[in-house]
Design a protein around this motif. Structure first.
Motif, short mmCIF file in Angstrom:
data_model
loop_
_atom_site.label_atom_id
_atom_site.label_comp_id
_atom_site.label_asym_id
_atom_site.label_seq_id
_atom_site.Cartn_x
_atom_site.Cartn_y
_atom_site.Cartn_z
N PRO A 213 70.53 79.11 77.51
CA PRO A 213 71.90 79.61 77.48
C PRO A 213 72.09 80.63 76.37
CG PRO A 213 71.81 77.47 76.44
CD PRO A 213 70.44 77.72 77.01
N VAL A 214 73.22 81.28 76.35
CA VAL A 214 73.60 82.18 75.26
C VAL A 214 74.98 81.79 74.79
CG1 VAL A 214 74.05 84.57 74.58
CG2 VAL A 214 72.20 84.07 76.19
N PRO A 215 75.18 81.46 73.52
CA PRO A 215 74.16 81.42 72.47
C PRO A 215 73.25 80.21 72.61
CG PRO A 215 76.24 80.65 71.61
CD PRO A 215 76.52 81.14 73.00
N TRP A 216 72.17 80.18 71.82
CA TRP A 216 71.23 79.07 71.91
C TRP A 216 70.57 78.83 70.56
CZ3 TRP A 216 69.74 84.04 72.66
CH2 TRP A 216 68.46 84.45 72.24
N VAL A 217 70.00 77.63 70.42
CA VAL A 217 69.24 77.25 69.23
C VAL A 217 67.77 77.22 69.61
CG1 VAL A 217 68.78 75.44 67.54
CG2 VAL A 217 71.13 75.91 68.26
N PRO A 218 66.90 77.99 68.95
CA PRO A 218 65.48 78.01 69.28
C PRO A 218 64.83 76.63 69.07
CG PRO A 218 66.07 79.87 67.88
CD PRO A 218 67.24 78.95 67.89
N LEU A 219 63.72 76.43 69.76
CA LEU A 219 62.95 75.21 69.58
C LEU A 219 62.20 75.22 68.26
CD1 LEU A 219 61.45 74.97 73.20
CD2 LEU A 219 63.44 73.73 72.28
N SER A 220 61.77 76.40 67.83
CA SER A 220 61.04 76.54 66.57
C SER A 220 61.08 78.00 66.17
CB SER A 220 59.59 76.06 66.70
OG SER A 220 58.92 76.13 65.46
N SER A 221 60.89 78.26 64.88
CA SER A 221 60.90 79.63 64.40
C SER A 221 60.07 79.76 63.14
CB SER A 221 62.34 80.09 64.10
OG SER A 221 62.93 79.25 63.13
N ASP A 222 59.71 80.99 62.79
CA ASP A 222 58.95 81.24 61.57
C ASP A 222 59.23 82.66 61.09
OD1 ASP A 222 57.26 80.71 59.47
OD2 ASP A 222 55.43 81.17 60.56
N THR A 223 59.16 82.86 59.79
CA THR A 223 59.34 84.18 59.21
C THR A 223 58.14 84.53 58.34
OG1 THR A 223 60.49 83.33 57.26
CG2 THR A 223 61.85 83.95 59.15
N GLU A 224 57.91 85.81 58.18
CA GLU A 224 56.84 86.31 57.31
C GLU A 224 57.37 87.52 56.56
OE1 GLU A 224 52.95 86.44 55.61
OE2 GLU A 224 53.93 84.92 56.86
N VAL A 225 57.38 87.42 55.23
CA VAL A 225 57.83 88.54 54.40
C VAL A 225 56.85 89.69 54.51
CG1 VAL A 225 58.23 89.29 52.02
CG2 VAL A 225 59.08 87.06 52.79
N ILE A 226 57.37 90.91 54.66
CA ILE A 226 56.55 92.12 54.70
C ILE A 226 56.85 92.91 53.44
CG2 ILE A 226 56.00 94.23 55.97
CD1 ILE A 226 56.99 92.85 58.51
N PRO A 227 55.94 92.91 52.46
CA PRO A 227 56.17 93.65 51.22
C PRO A 227 56.33 95.15 51.50
CG PRO A 227 54.35 92.11 50.97
CD PRO A 227 54.66 92.17 52.44
N LEU A 228 57.22 95.78 50.74
CA LEU A 228 57.49 97.19 50.93
C LEU A 228 56.88 98.02 49.80
CD1 LEU A 228 61.21 97.11 52.12
CD2 LEU A 228 59.10 97.01 53.48
N VAL A 229 56.25 99.10 50.18
CA VAL A 229 55.70 100.07 49.23
C VAL A 229 56.63 101.27 49.25
CG1 VAL A 229 53.74 101.51 48.62
CG2 VAL A 229 53.36 99.24 49.64
N GLN A 230 57.26 101.55 48.12
CA GLN A 230 58.28 102.58 48.08
C GLN A 230 57.67 103.98 48.04
OE1 GLN A 230 61.42 101.44 48.25
NE2 GLN A 230 62.03 103.51 48.70
N PRO A 231 57.94 104.84 49.03
CA PRO A 231 57.43 106.21 48.98
C PRO A 231 58.12 107.01 47.88
CG PRO A 231 58.91 105.92 50.84
CD PRO A 231 58.72 104.56 50.23
N ALA A 232 57.42 108.00 47.35
CA ALA A 232 57.95 108.82 46.25
C ALA A 232 59.23 109.51 46.67
CB ALA A 232 56.91 109.85 45.82
N GLY A 233 60.22 109.54 45.76
CA GLY A 233 61.44 110.28 46.00
C GLY A 233 62.47 109.54 46.85
N MET A 234 62.16 108.32 47.30
CA MET A 234 63.11 107.59 48.16
C MET A 234 63.98 106.69 47.30
SD MET A 234 62.38 105.33 51.56
CE MET A 234 61.89 106.78 52.47
N SER A 235 65.24 106.58 47.65
CA SER A 235 66.18 105.75 46.90
C SER A 235 65.71 104.30 46.90
CB SER A 235 67.56 105.84 47.54
OG SER A 235 68.42 104.88 46.98
N LEU A 236 65.93 103.62 45.78
CA LEU A 236 65.49 102.24 45.66
C LEU A 236 66.43 101.26 46.35
CD1 LEU A 236 64.31 102.14 41.93
CD2 LEU A 236 62.90 102.27 43.99
N THR A 237 67.61 101.67 46.70
CA THR A 237 68.58 100.76 47.31
C THR A 237 69.10 101.31 48.62
OG1 THR A 237 69.26 100.02 45.11
CG2 THR A 237 70.73 99.49 46.95
N PHE A 238 69.00 100.48 49.66
CA PHE A 238 69.44 100.90 50.99
C PHE A 238 70.63 100.10 51.48
CE2 PHE A 238 65.20 102.48 50.71
CZ PHE A 238 65.19 103.67 51.42
#
Length: 268
Positions: A213-238
């Motif tokens: 159905p919608v909305p729904w509660v998943p049976l299981s879930s997982d997250t994985e952090v993806i570290p960010l490498v900041q390119p030169a000249g790009m603002s540090l806050t988005f």
């Protein structure tokens, strides 16, 4: 939670981002030795293994059984786990953990920890590329192991928190599965966002019944952090400073999906 678990589930216990597990137990807290045993939290499908030397092992469901996701120690009536100290209360076969914010999570005394996890799970095993740059559209391939144990048919969705640290926007990339265990992989493009600490950009996979159905509660879930490498000249806050106060982590009782026109999952 919350794999989110422990990027998921250890983060859940450490941050207590979304409660779950019910109210606290009553009665006086007994002596420390009475905490020894295996304590189960059903909604998150995890165990606290309290050993006779007061060492504690947090175990979460995985393809290889209930694996170690974190360790801690008990001193007196306090459990220190992942740098967070919880007060402990026991009432018969119920053990209640109370975090510094007075949020309570209940565990039930159980027997031996099963060698094989009998429940639904999904666990990210790798993300490629493993790092990225904020603001740069990137194609990510997310590999995972899963088990669909309680339903005959399921679907796996992939998402990223591209607009809010606690909301994962689901991509069109999906995988339909049947009852059983196996590896899987999904690929989708996303533009990483740099959030004020402690929030982070992350990939998110959910295993759900198909159809659901919608909305729904998943049976299981997982997250994985993806570290960010900041390119030169790009603002540090988005994002705005208001996001700095938001908490991230897995909910012990799961995520609620379909709350934004059916394309996102948020912590309730």
């Amino acid at each position: 939670m919350d794999r989110a678990q422990v990027a998921a589930l250890l983060a859940s216990l450490a941050l207590m981002a979304c409660g779950g597990g019910g109210g606290g137990g009553g009665g006086d807290t007994p002596a420390q030795a009475s905490y020894v045993g295996n304590w189960y939290q059903a909604s998150a499908d995890l165990y606290l293994e309290v050993q006779t030397d007061n060492a504690v092992v947090l175990r979460t469901c995985s393809a290889t059984g209930y694996k170690t996701a974190g360790t801690g120690t008990i001193q007196g009536d306090a459990l220190t786990l992942s740098s967070t100290t919880f007060n402990l209360m026991r009432n018969g076969d119920t053990l209640t953990l109370v975090d510094p914010s007075a949020v309570k999570v209940e565990f039930t005394l159980a027997g031996a920890i099963p060698a094989v996890c009998p429940n639904n799970f999904i666990e990210i095993t790798s993300v490629n590329p493993s790092t990225s740059a904020a603001g740069v559209p990137t194609s990510f391939t997310v590999n995972f192991d899963y088990q669909l144990a309680t339903k005959d048919n399921g679907i796996i969705n992939l998402g990223f928190n591209i607009s809010d640290p606690d909301t994962f926007t689901l991509t069109p990339s999906t995988l339909t599965v049947i009852r059983g265990t196996g590896p899987g992989s999904l690929t989708a493009s996303a533009t990483p966002v740099e959030y004020p600490p402690p929030s982070t950009f992350a990939a998110f996979v959910i295993l759900s019944e198909d159809p659901h159905p919608v909305p729904w509660v998943p049976l299981s879930s997982d997250t994985e952090v993806i570290p960010l490498v900041q390119p030169a000249g790009m603002s540090l806050t988005f994002v705005t400073n208001a996001l700095a106060s938001k908490r991230r982590g897995m909910n012990l009782s799961g995520w609620l999906c379909g709350t934004n026109l059916g394309v996102s999952c948020s912590t309730p």
